[in-house]
Design a protein around this motif. Structure first.
Motif, PDB file in Angstrom:
ATOM      1  N   TYR A   7       7.012  28.930 -51.709  1.00 14.14           N
ATOM      2  CA  TYR A   7       5.736  29.423 -52.231  1.00 14.14           C
ATOM      3  C   TYR A   7       5.918  30.205 -53.530  1.00 14.14           C
ATOM      4  N   TYR A  10       2.750  30.870 -55.483  1.00 12.31           N
ATOM      5  CA  TYR A  10       1.890  31.869 -54.851  1.00 12.31           C
ATOM      6  C   TYR A  10       2.395  33.276 -55.152  1.00 12.31           C
ATOM      7  N   VAL A  11       3.681  33.493 -55.028  1.00 15.48           N
ATOM      8  CA  VAL A  11       4.256  34.808 -55.320  1.00 15.48           C
ATOM      9  C   VAL A  11       3.999  35.169 -56.777  1.00 15.48           C
ATOM     10  N   SER A  13       1.565  34.109 -58.653  1.00 13.86           N
ATOM     11  CA  SER A  13       0.136  34.390 -58.841  1.00 13.86           C
ATOM     12  C   SER A  13      -0.222  35.777 -58.301  1.00 13.86           C
ATOM     13  N   LEU A  14       0.405  36.201 -57.205  1.00 11.72           N
ATOM     14  CA  LEU A  14       0.163  37.554 -56.694  1.00 11.72           C
ATOM     15  C   LEU A  14       0.598  38.603 -57.711  1.00 11.72           C
ATOM     16  N   LYS A  15       1.789  38.420 -58.254  1.00  7.50           N
ATOM     17  CA  LYS A  15       2.304  39.381 -59.230  1.00  7.50           C
ATOM     18  C   LYS A  15       1.426  39.413 -60.475  1.00  7.50           C
ATOM     19  N   TYR A  17      -1.798  38.641 -60.624  1.00  9.60           N
ATOM     20  CA  TYR A  17      -3.068  39.251 -60.243  1.00  9.60           C
ATOM     21  C   TYR A  17      -2.947  40.779 -60.249  1.00  9.60           C
ATOM     22  N   ILE A  18      -1.891  41.288 -59.640  1.00  7.05           N
ATOM     23  CA  ILE A  18      -1.658  42.730 -59.590  1.00  7.05           C
ATOM     24  C   ILE A  18      -1.550  43.305 -60.996  1.00  7.05           C
ATOM     25  N   PHE A  29       7.373  44.814 -55.146  1.00  4.85           N
ATOM     26  CA  PHE A  29       7.902  43.633 -54.483  1.00  4.85           C
ATOM     27  C   PHE A  29       9.386  43.884 -54.262  1.00  4.85           C
ATOM     28  N   CYS A  95     -11.183  41.253 -44.930  1.00  4.76           N
ATOM     29  CA  CYS A  95     -10.449  42.305 -45.645  1.00  4.76           C
ATOM     30  C   CYS A  95     -11.262  43.599 -45.702  1.00  4.76           C
TER      31      CYS A  95
END
Length: 143
Positions: A7, A10-11, A13-15, A17-18, A29, A95
């Motif tokens: 993934y 995905y990882v 994209s998370l970073k 986004y943050i 992380f 959430c």
């Protein structure tokens, strides 16, 4: 972390986004860790967002350290967390309810401590290696 490399997008994209939300100082992380207790000790509450988690060992690890947990009400975590006793179970993908329960715990130190104490007792009583071995032996003896 993406331990098996399945993934990576995905990882990333998370970073991203943050970063775009200016939340870098609120997230770290840490990657895969063998000694997770070092990090669990720093938590106030464990947030467990996996859907249909088969068991939830991270939840038990946090409970042993007297950390309450909030998780989705699905899968094996229903056996681990007692809702409103050792933590909270919330509807999957809600959430807002998860955040509401987190704020409730963070604003109520007595509740947080009570959940932590009850969680440790539950983990030791029902999920110790001795108790787990006893349950496996009982299943095997029926075969």
């Amino acid at each position: 972390d993406d331990l098996f490399g399945n993934y990576r997008d995905y990882v990333s994209s998370l970073k991203e986004y943050i970063c775009t939300k200016g939340l870098n100082s609120a997230f770290t992380f840490i990657g895969f860790q063998y000694d997770i207790n070092r990090y669990l000790n720093d938590l106030d509450v464990l947030i467990h967002c996996a859907e249909n988690e088969p068991f939830g060992r991270a939840i038990l690890e946090s409970m042993i350290l007297e950390k309450p947990a909030i998780a989705y009400d699905s899968g094996g975590v229903r056996e681990t967390i007692t809702n409103n006793g050792t933590g909270f179970l919330v509807p999957v993908y809600n959430c807002y309810k998860m955040a509401e329960k987190l704020v409730l715990l963070l604003q109520n130190e007595n509740m947080k401590k009570s959940f932590g104490t009850c969680g440790k007792n539950r983990a030791q009583t029902y999920f110790s290696s001795i108790e787990s071995t006893r349950k496996i032996e009982a299943v095997i003896s029926k075969c």
